[in-house]
Design an enzyme around this catalytic site. Structure first.
Site, mmCIF file in Angstrom:
data_model
loop_
_atom_site.group_PDB
_atom_site.id
_atom_site.type_symbol
_atom_site.label_atom_id
_atom_site.label_comp_id
_atom_site.label_asym_id
_atom_site.label_seq_id
_atom_site.Cartn_x
_atom_site.Cartn_y
_atom_site.Cartn_z
ATOM 1 N N LYS B 224 0.832 -1.208 0.000
ATOM 2 C CA LYS B 224 0.000 0.000 0.000
ATOM 3 C C LYS B 224 0.864 1.254 0.000
ATOM 4 O O LYS B 224 0.352 2.363 -0.071
ATOM 5 C CB LYS B 224 -0.912 0.005 1.223
ATOM 6 C CG LYS B 224 -1.966 -1.106 1.207
ATOM 7 C CD LYS B 224 -2.943 -0.941 2.345
ATOM 8 C CE LYS B 224 -3.681 -2.198 2.706
ATOM 9 N NZ LYS B 224 -4.722 -2.572 1.754
ATOM 10 N N CYS B 363 -14.021 -4.843 3.608
ATOM 11 C CA CYS B 363 -13.589 -5.703 4.717
ATOM 12 C C CYS B 363 -13.852 -5.032 6.065
ATOM 13 O O CYS B 363 -13.051 -5.130 6.989
ATOM 14 C CB CYS B 363 -12.120 -6.080 4.600
ATOM 15 S SG CYS B 363 -11.752 -7.020 3.124
#
Lengths: 131, 404
Positions: B224, B363
């Site tokens: 990320k 999520c």
């Protein structure tokens, strides 16, 4: 801006858009003989199926839940195709049958949107212990 | 020169045309794109150096070991850890959280409490549930206010003598909310609890300093933050790591092995069984060097400006509702819903315009329930995103409702 207006139309077939905006089989069945519900773990979409059965034949079918356009359209088509079928014939319905009616192909990532209502229908038929 | 003008040429993927439009990539919170230097460093490593680390007494093995351990030093400086022994390489944030849940879990007993928050990613919920089930412990969650902030009064109420672990995100992957890490850590210390911070959405965007954050554990992923997939970092305060029993065995993590027992290796290798992600460590080094050259303060300011602009432009689009706190209290993430439209359809329509956003529950299903939505669409930013990207998003959303 014309680009924007055209893009989405090309993205989903007319049948998907029509079925999503004005589903014919969305709703509740009072006193349903078989009920099942499931979620798509990828997106959290939820579909509930209610069936009225007489002598093992699906007399009426309705769906409810929160789902995207493809999943909603698929659920609507699955309910229509299931109506009038006996258990075996309803269980034999495939994604290809649904895509035929929707007049579309979907990307692999959206295939679960098409198959979720089919899975819920199968579960409802499996769990139905009546008649 | 703006940061995006400076960085865009470094990201080859931005040359892609998607569905007839130049790619606008707004999904860095799921996984960021990589600058050329990261790919080149990894290729160079495989072409010139690759061998296993720590055990091959030959030139390539020694060079590979040097590169792998140099990555650790790089991470240590990047996050302001007190020593290199506090930096453990994992496979990613989820891996790090699972490692901590099982290792810390061994110290828990029936009735002990693990405190999380309602805005956590599943990876900071489910491992704790598994541990709790095994140990008879209890998972409790601090609620989120309507504005998307942590309910601090509730945190104070929920912290107690049974609280053993407090696990929370530094930055929410949905709301973008920045949680006050050092304040929470101080409160947790007050009741003798250990703090575990999920830094997946913070490490790519904010300057980090472990001595200021003052938590016990901090985990994040390379992919990320412009680095490769398959590697992450678990920072642990040395005194805590020393008392932590490893839960995974194998080569590398031992000093000496007999048939009936083994002696653990020193920190940090004690927690790194098996062949580690070596090329990925090399890629992570390159990603950190790239970010440091830009300057994390400048990265944070650039992304804050993009977030501010996104909140302003999206709020002006009829039917669009943005979730979460104001720009100066959040990371580089904006989740939004479009009235009457499912987030997947929004994302599919944006994709047709060449705009990549994430859609779904991210999520974070417990948080979705708090927000009362099935899911949201989410735009998230990185160093290469421009004001023009935001405008293209807003313009596409403006046309979307008419198109249906």
């Amino acid at each position: 801006m014309t680009d924007v207006a055209v893009g989405p139309r090309a993205l989903y077939s007319d049948v998907i858009r029509e079925r999503w905006r004005r589903p014919r089989f969305r709703g509740e069945l009072t006193g349903a003989d078989a009920v099942a519900e499931d979620v798509n773990p990828l997106c959290g979409d939820r579909v509930r199926v209610q069936l009225a059965l007489i002598d093992g034949r699906i007399e009426a079918a309705r769906f409810a839940g929160d789902s995207c356009a493809i999943c909603t359209a698929s659920a609507d088509v699955v309910m229509e195709l299931a109506t009038g079928r006996d258990r075996g014939a309803a269980r034999a319905l495939t994604a290809a049958d649904v895509l035929d009616v929707l007049k579309t192909d979907v990307r692999p990532t959206r295939m679960r949107c098409v198959t979720l209502p089919l899975g819920v229908l199968t579960t409802a038929l499996a769990e139905d212990g009546t008649r | 020169m703006t940061l995006d003008e400076q960085t865009r040429p470094d990201f080859p993927i931005l040359e892609r045309v998607v569905n007839g439009h130049p790619l606008v990539y707004l999904d860095s919170a799921a996984s960021s794109q990589k600058p050329r230097v990261v790919m080149e460093a990894m290729t160079r490593y495989y072409e010139r150096t690759h061998a296993n680390v720590h055990r091959s007494i030959h030139t390539l093995g020694e060079e590979a070991t040097e590169l792998y351990e140099a990555a650790r030093d790089r991470v240590q400086r990047f996050i302001g850890a007190a020593s290199r022994e506090e930096v453990v390489f994992t496979r990613g944030t989820t891996d790090g959280l699972n490692l901590l849940a099982s290792a810390l879990g061994r110290t828990l007993g029936p009735g002990d409490e693990i405190l999380i928050t309602e805005l956590e990613h599943h990876s900071n919920i489910v491992p704790w549930q598994m541990t709790a089930r095994e140990r008879g412990a209890v998972v409790r969650a601090v609620p989120i206010t309507a504005e998307g902030r942590l309910d601090v009064a509730a945190l104070d109420r929920l912290l107690g003598p049974r609280t053993r672990i407090v696990a929370f995100a530094h930055v929410s992957n949905v709301l973008g909310t920045i949680l006050p890490v050092s304040d929470i850590a101080e409160k947790a210390r007050g009741v003798g609890a250990i703090t575990v911070v999920d830094g997946a959405q913070a490490a790519p965007h904010l300057p980090l300093d472990m001595s200021t954050l003052d938590c016990d554990f901090y985990v994040f992923s390379a992919h990320k933050m412009l680095g490769p997939t398959g590697i992450g970092v678990l920072y642990g305060r040395r005194a805590r790591l020393e008392r932590l029993e490893p839960t995974r065995g194998g080569g590398e993590m031992i000093k000496e092995v007999w048939i009936d027992r083994a002696q653990w290796n020193d920190l940090p290798w004690r927690f790194e069984p098996g062949t580690p992600p070596i090329a990925e460590a090399v890629g992570l080094t390159a990603a950190i060097e790239y970010l440091e050259k830009l300057g994390m303060d400048r990265v944070a300011e650039h992304e804050r400006e993009l977030t501010r602009r996104t909140l302003a432009e999206l709020t002006a689009v009829p039917g669009v509702r943005v979730c979460g706190p104001p720009a100066d209290e959040r990371g580089a993430v904006v989740a939004f819903t479009v009235e009457g439209l499912h987030p997947h359809d929004v994302a599919a329509f944006l994709d047709a315009e060449g705009i990549a956003v994430r859609a779904g529950h991210h999520c974070a299903q417990p948080l979705m329930r708090c927000l009362g939505v099935v899911g949201t669409a989410r735009a998230s930013f990185s160093v290469f995103n421009s004001a023009e990207d935001v405008t293209r998003l807003a313009r596409a959303l403006g046309g979307l409702r008419n198109a249906l």
